[in-house]
Design an enzyme around this catalytic site. Sequence first.
Site, PDB file in Angstrom:
ATOM      1  N   ASP A   1       0.851  -1.176   0.000  1.00 10.98           N
ATOM      2  CA  ASP A   1       0.000   0.000   0.000  1.00 10.98           C
ATOM      3  C   ASP A   1       0.897   1.240   0.000  1.00 10.98           C
ATOM      4  O   ASP A   1       2.114   1.112  -0.016  1.00 10.98           O
ATOM      5  CB  ASP A   1      -0.923   0.013   1.239  1.00 10.98           C
ATOM      6  CG  ASP A   1      -0.145   0.184   2.541  1.00 10.98           C
ATOM      7  OD1 ASP A   1       1.102   0.238   2.505  1.00 10.98           O
ATOM      8  OD2 ASP A   1      -0.784   0.270   3.602  1.00 10.98           O
TER       9      ASP A   1
ATOM     10  N   ASP B   1       1.421   4.741   2.286  1.00 11.54           N
ATOM     11  CA  ASP B   1       1.007   5.395   3.529  1.00 11.54           C
ATOM     12  C   ASP B   1       1.391   6.872   3.507  1.00 11.54           C
ATOM     13  O   ASP B   1       2.525   7.212   3.169  1.00 11.54           O
ATOM     14  CB  ASP B   1       1.694   4.720   4.725  1.00 11.54           C
ATOM     15  CG  ASP B   1       1.528   3.211   4.696  1.00 11.54           C
ATOM     16  OD1 ASP B   1       0.427   2.740   4.992  1.00 11.54           O
ATOM     17  OD2 ASP B   1       2.498   2.491   4.342  1.00 11.54           O
TER      18      ASP B   1
ATOM     19  N   ASP C   1      -3.338   4.672   2.503  1.00 12.18           N
ATOM     20  CA  ASP C   1      -3.709   5.076   3.868  1.00 12.18           C
ATOM     21  C   ASP C   1      -3.387   6.548   4.055  1.00 12.18           C
ATOM     22  O   ASP C   1      -2.260   6.972   3.788  1.00 12.18           O
ATOM     23  CB  ASP C   1      -2.903   4.287   4.923  1.00 12.18           C
ATOM     24  CG  ASP C   1      -3.339   2.831   5.020  1.00 12.18           C
ATOM     25  OD1 ASP C   1      -4.413   2.502   4.500  1.00 12.18           O
ATOM     26  OD2 ASP C   1      -2.588   2.036   5.615  1.00 12.18           O
TER      27      ASP C   1
HETATM   28  N1  DCT Z   1       1.515   1.275  11.512  1.00 11.71           N
HETATM   29  C1  DCT Z   1       1.053   1.828  12.671  1.00 11.71           C
HETATM   30  N2  DCT Z   1      -0.257   1.719  12.984  1.00 11.71           N
HETATM   31  C2  DCT Z   1      -1.113   1.078  12.168  1.00 11.71           C
HETATM   32  C3  DCT Z   1      -0.668   0.517  10.973  1.00 11.71           C
HETATM   33  C4  DCT Z   1       0.680   0.635  10.662  1.00 11.71           C
HETATM   34  O1  DCT Z   1       1.810   2.411  13.418  1.00 11.71           O
HETATM   35  N3  DCT Z   1      -2.378   0.989  12.519  1.00 11.71           N
HETATM   36  C5  DCT Z   1       2.915   1.407  11.192  1.00 11.71           C
HETATM   37  C6  DCT Z   1       3.688   0.141  11.208  1.00 11.71           C
HETATM   38  C7  DCT Z   1       4.393   0.073   9.895  1.00 11.71           C
HETATM   39  C8  DCT Z   1       3.951   1.297   9.144  1.00 11.71           C
HETATM   40  O2  DCT Z   1       2.964   1.929   9.910  1.00 11.71           O
HETATM   41  C9  DCT Z   1       3.460   1.009   7.774  1.00 11.71           C
HETATM   42  O3  DCT Z   1       2.552  -0.063   7.785  1.00 11.71           O
HETATM   43  P1  DCT Z   1       2.375  -1.027   6.538  1.00 11.71           P
HETATM   44  O4  DCT Z   1       1.918  -0.269   5.349  1.00 11.71           O
HETATM   45  O5  DCT Z   1       1.537  -2.170   6.984  1.00 11.71           O
HETATM   46  O6  DCT Z   1       3.854  -1.571   6.334  1.00 11.71           O
HETATM   47  P2  DCT Z   1       4.992  -1.175   5.323  1.00 11.71           P
HETATM   48  O7  DCT Z   1       6.229  -1.245   6.103  1.00 11.71           O
HETATM   49  O8  DCT Z   1       4.671   0.097   4.635  1.00 11.71           O
HETATM   50  O9  DCT Z   1       4.984  -2.374   4.326  1.00 11.71           O
HETATM   51  P3  DCT Z   1       4.246  -2.525   2.906  1.00 11.71           P
HETATM   52  O10 DCT Z   1       5.316  -2.300   1.914  1.00 11.71           O
HETATM   53  O11 DCT Z   1       3.771  -3.929   2.892  1.00 11.71           O
HETATM   54  O12 DCT Z   1       3.146  -1.533   2.828  1.00 11.71           O
HETATM   55 MG    MG Z   2       2.862   0.443   3.593  1.00 10.46          MG
END
Ligand code: DCT
Ligand code: MG
Length: 473
Positions: A302, A304, A397
């Site tokens: 995703d 963020d 997100d």
């Molecule tokens: N996080 C957080 N609270 C949440 C969800 C996520 O603090 N409710 C943090 C933990 C990791 C970071 O945000 C990003 O989350 P992901 O998108 O799940 O992980 P990523 O490292 O970006 O991995 P991906 O490449 O799979 O998106």
């Molecule tokens: Mg991510």
Amino acid sequence: MRKMGMTRRMFLMELGRRKGFRIESELSESVTHIVAENNSYLEVLDWLKQQAVGDSSRFELLDISWFTACMEAGRPVDSEMKYRLMEQSQCRPLNTPELEMPALIATKLSQYSCQRKTTLNNYNKKFTDAFEVMAENYEFKENEIFSLEFLRAASLLKSLPFSVTSMKDIQGLPCVGDQVRDIIEEIIEEGESSRVKEVLNDERYKAFKQFTSVFGVGVKTSEKWYRMGLRTVEEVKAEKTLKLSKMQKAGILYYEDLVSCVSKAEADAVSLIVKNTVCTFLPDALVTITGGFRRGKNIGHDIDFLITNPGPREDDELLHKVIDLWKKQGLLLYCDIIESTFVKEKLPSRKVDAMDHFQKCFAILKLYQPRVDNSTCNTSKKLEMAEVKDWKAIRVDLVITPFEQYSYALLGWTGSRQFGRDLRRYAAHERKMILDNHALYDRRKRIFLKAGSEEEIFAHLGLDYVEPWERNA
Ligand code: DCT
Ligand code: MG
């Protein structure tokens, strides 16, 4: 026996700890290396005898030059002959003053990933992939303890600046329990692990792996579907009687797009869209890409974003305005807005995996792909191309944070998940502080520690700064 000066000893211990080594001031079970300065082999042996530790051959007895070499390399270097304390090295320097502390230091890599540097350059992928399969399988079985054990081991091996090729390489490392050790041994000897292979072929694992790859589906739903006899996403799609949440319906509808990873180019394209839209409503807003892309990854599941407003103008409606505009523009395929539940002055959450309280939105955006030039095509070909889907569904997100909490939110949302877990564990166990995505609370002083940057948060925690691209734990 001559002893090391208190100041020098404290300095060396602090230096080592900052570099991620675990340094003990007392002899214990976990000590693996003993470092001496200006003491002979026999003197150290003598000292060890007095400590009544039983078999003293389990320790490596080393000269301070080994410790210095480790500090330079940022990792434990091989304890070659030249660093070892040996019988012949009994020449004692003259005029060494008698000082109050023994010249003994034990060193070890830190068990906390926030005291290590973990870039994307993983020398131990064949081991860490295996551990991640094991961790995932335990997660599917809701065995959090075993799952974490494998995640911690994976994280530790990712931080090693060399490939593990023999069991000697992992001697004395933290986070390596018996289960982990067995798998490493099997992979070194056989090239693969039979336990991991078993998991990969396991019917339940394979089904859960597919189900949880659907947006909105976790272990609970997977369990339900598995019990119903379903095994693949195709079967779930065909089962029309299933009650799906709005999120799961979107997950199924855009399944193929969402399982194909987001590329860096797509992240950049979406980033532009987010920035442009946010700035039409709030020109001073700060929009930052976080998550894996901020850590330097070039793919992700995703994208963020953190959004904050440093200016004087507040806008509680910002997120709703952005979403409404995307709806109007036909760019929004799905969205779930969660309102802020933050309560001022409330202590940060102690739960290591707790959700934060920011206003946020889990969305699926329609990203138009660059069109293939069709000017040279004939009319029927053009018609045919018009039918072809020219967009991709992308998971996005958006997190809205008050400006004074921005650094904490940035640290939390940059991840990795394991790095964040260890930061909070380190804060709680080593500093008597509570850290979450909103704040840092010092339990001894009973105050909230303000921070205007991630560097300041590391400093509050007494940690060396770790750059985002070194947080791929
Ligand atoms: N996080 C957080 N609270 C949440 C969800 C996520 O603090 N409710 C943090 C933990 C990791 C970071 O945000 C990003 O989350 P992901 O998108 O799940 O992980 P990523 O490292 O970006 O991995 P991906 O490449 O799979 O998106
Ligand atoms: Mg991510």
